[in-house]
Design an enzyme around this catalytic site. Structure first.
Site, PDB file in Angstrom:
ATOM      1  N   ILE A  54       1.006  -1.090   0.111  1.00 58.34           N
ATOM      2  CA  ILE A  54       0.027   0.060   0.287  1.00 58.34           C
ATOM      3  C   ILE A  54       1.024   1.264   0.116  1.00 58.34           C
ATOM      4  O   ILE A  54       2.136   1.305   0.784  1.00 58.34           O
ATOM      5  CB  ILE A  54      -0.885   0.063   1.208  1.00 58.34           C
ATOM      6  CG1 ILE A  54      -1.915  -1.224   1.242  1.00 58.34           C
ATOM      7  CG2 ILE A  54      -1.792   1.189   1.145  1.00 58.34           C
ATOM      8  CD1 ILE A  54      -2.874  -1.441   0.196  1.00 58.34           C
ATOM      9  N   TYR A  98      -1.572  -9.347   9.178  1.00 57.10           N
ATOM     10  CA  TYR A  98      -1.762 -10.704   8.816  1.00 57.10           C
ATOM     11  C   TYR A  98      -2.418 -11.566  10.031  1.00 57.10           C
ATOM     12  O   TYR A  98      -3.098 -12.296   9.858  1.00 57.10           O
ATOM     13  CB  TYR A  98      -0.265 -11.363   8.240  1.00 57.10           C
ATOM     14  CG  TYR A  98       0.316 -10.833   7.034  1.00 57.10           C
ATOM     15  CD1 TYR A  98      -0.763 -10.340   6.133  1.00 57.10           C
ATOM     16  CD2 TYR A  98       1.534 -10.436   6.871  1.00 57.10           C
ATOM     17  CE1 TYR A  98      -0.354  -9.637   4.859  1.00 57.10           C
ATOM     18  CE2 TYR A  98       2.077  -9.968   5.714  1.00 57.10           C
ATOM     19  CZ  TYR A  98       1.222  -9.308   4.686  1.00 57.10           C
ATOM     20  OH  TYR A  98       1.786  -8.795   3.681  1.00 57.10           O
TER      21      TYR A  98
END
Length: 123
Positions: A54, A98
């Site tokens: 990102i 994650y």
């Protein structure tokens, strides 16, 4: 942008496996992802998230979470039973993301990065 270009060049070399995608929000590119979706080989790590990036100015706005949610759904809908990825232990923001989505370290290392896996199907 160089990383995107390098990733696309890498994907061109293995088009039957590499799946590159831009990450967009409100019509603007905010990131990039690429994963391996190897339906040819019976390798246990054939479904691998290679990259999720990102852009720096877009971080902290939920785009990584939204992208990861879409990636997991893509794997699930397309028959993957597990997703593997690796990241640097020092990348605490990625690790937190994650882990929030159910990826767990399995004790393996991949080129100096810790390996995480997320099962998509119940045994």
């Amino acid at each position: 942008m160089a990383m995107y270009a390098d990733s696309l060049k890498e994907a061109e070399g293995i088009p039957e496996i590499a799946r590159p995608f831009a990450v967009y929000a409100d019509g603007q590119m905010v990131g990039f992802t690429m994963f391996a979706f190897d339906e040819i080989n019976d390798d246990p790590d054939r479904y691998r998230l290679w990259r999720l990036m990102i852009g720096e100015s877009f971080q902290g706005k939920g785009y990584g979470s939204a992208a990861l949610e879409a990636i997991i759904e893509y794997f699930r809908v397309n028959g993957a039973d597990e997703i593997t990825l690796s990241t640097k232990e020092s990348n605490t923001s990625a690790l937190g993301l994650y882990q929030k989505f159910g990826f767990k370290e399995n004790g393996e290392m991949n080129g100096g990065e810790i390996v995480l896996k997320k099962p998509l199907r119940q045994p």
